[in-house]
Design a protein around this motif. Structure first.
Motif, PDB file in Angstrom:
ATOM      1  N   LEU A  39      38.202  30.353  38.803  1.00  0.00           N
ATOM      2  CA  LEU A  39      38.514  30.650  40.192  1.00  0.00           C
ATOM      3  C   LEU A  39      39.563  31.767  40.280  1.00  0.00           C
ATOM      4  CD1 LEU A  39      38.014  29.913  43.147  1.00  0.00           C
ATOM      5  CD2 LEU A  39      39.910  28.305  42.958  1.00  0.00           C
ATOM      6  N   GLY A  40      40.548  31.728  39.410  1.00  0.00           N
ATOM      7  CA  GLY A  40      41.561  32.781  39.375  1.00  0.00           C
ATOM      8  C   GLY A  40      40.958  34.121  38.980  1.00  0.00           C
ATOM      9  N   LEU A  41      39.995  34.090  38.062  1.00  0.00           N
ATOM     10  CA  LEU A  41      39.324  35.320  37.645  1.00  0.00           C
ATOM     11  C   LEU A  41      38.528  35.910  38.799  1.00  0.00           C
ATOM     12  CD1 LEU A  41      38.711  37.200  35.230  1.00  0.00           C
ATOM     13  CD2 LEU A  41      36.697  35.782  34.809  1.00  0.00           C
ATOM     14  N   VAL A  42      37.832  35.067  39.538  1.00  0.00           N
ATOM     15  CA  VAL A  42      37.044  35.546  40.682  1.00  0.00           C
ATOM     16  C   VAL A  42      37.969  36.123  41.753  1.00  0.00           C
ATOM     17  CG1 VAL A  42      35.561  34.778  42.574  1.00  0.00           C
ATOM     18  CG2 VAL A  42      35.112  34.000  40.257  1.00  0.00           C
ATOM     19  N   LYS A  43      39.083  35.467  42.022  1.00  0.00           N
ATOM     20  CA  LYS A  43      40.018  35.976  43.019  1.00  0.00           C
ATOM     21  C   LYS A  43      40.603  37.322  42.608  1.00  0.00           C
ATOM     22  CE  LYS A  43      41.414  31.558  44.993  1.00  0.00           C
ATOM     23  NZ  LYS A  43      42.517  30.620  45.212  1.00  0.00           N
ATOM     24  N   MET A  44      40.873  37.488  41.310  1.00  0.00           N
ATOM     25  CA  MET A  44      41.406  38.776  40.856  1.00  0.00           C
ATOM     26  C   MET A  44      40.354  39.871  40.950  1.00  0.00           C
ATOM     27  SD  MET A  44      43.906  40.585  40.073  1.00  0.00           S
ATOM     28  CE  MET A  44      45.174  39.380  39.985  1.00  0.00           C
ATOM     29  N   PHE A  45      39.091  39.537  40.671  1.00  0.00           N
ATOM     30  CA  PHE A  45      38.031  40.532  40.841  1.00  0.00           C
ATOM     31  C   PHE A  45      37.889  40.937  42.306  1.00  0.00           C
ATOM     32  CE2 PHE A  45      36.075  39.371  36.621  1.00  0.00           C
ATOM     33  CZ  PHE A  45      36.231  40.637  36.084  1.00  0.00           C
ATOM     34  N   ILE A  46      38.049  39.985  43.220  1.00  0.00           N
ATOM     35  CA  ILE A  46      38.007  40.317  44.651  1.00  0.00           C
ATOM     36  C   ILE A  46      39.175  41.228  45.011  1.00  0.00           C
ATOM     37  CG2 ILE A  46      38.266  39.343  46.974  1.00  0.00           C
ATOM     38  CD1 ILE A  46      36.714  36.888  45.941  1.00  0.00           C
TER      39      ILE A  46
END
Length: 120
Positions: A92-99
């Motif tokens: 989830l943290g990885l997805v938020k950073m990609f966003i």
């Protein structure tokens, strides 16, 4: 009264007296420049007599580049703690950073299309 409050009050008053003494001492010990002409003259980068007019207008491009630098420089403030805790944040943290990076990239594309980075 507690001893800590008394100690804090004494330290606060002592700092006030020391600062006042330093300001008064500076008035008497510091250099004095009595000539109003020298006191109000321009001194820039070691040059006493600058050449040219100082009332020139700067291009808006300087402002745009400075603001763009600040916007894209602040991303490091958010990326560093993420990089330290990337394992604990999980997918989830990885997805938020990609966003987040995607939004920054969209802003960069917008700035590029507005030609804010071209110096014509």
């Amino acid at each position: 009264m507690s001893t800590q409050l008394v100690l804090a009050s004494v330290i606060f008053v002592l700092i006030g007296f020391i600062l006042s003494a330093v300001f008064v001492l500076t008035k008497f010990v510091g250099p004095k420049n009595e000539e109003a002409q020298l006191k109000n003259s321009v001194y820039e980068s070691g040059v006493s007599n600058p050449v040219g007019n100082t009332n020139i207008r700067f291009s808006v491009k300087f402002y745009l580049v400075a603001i763009s630098f600040l916007l894209f420089d602040v991303e490091v403030v958010f990326m560093f703690p993420w990089a330290v805790n990337v394992v604990e944040l999980g997918m989830l943290g990885l997805v938020k950073m990609f966003i987040f990076v995607g939004l920054l990239f969209a802003g960069l594309i917008y700035i590029y299309k507005k030609k804010a980075l071209s110096w014509d």
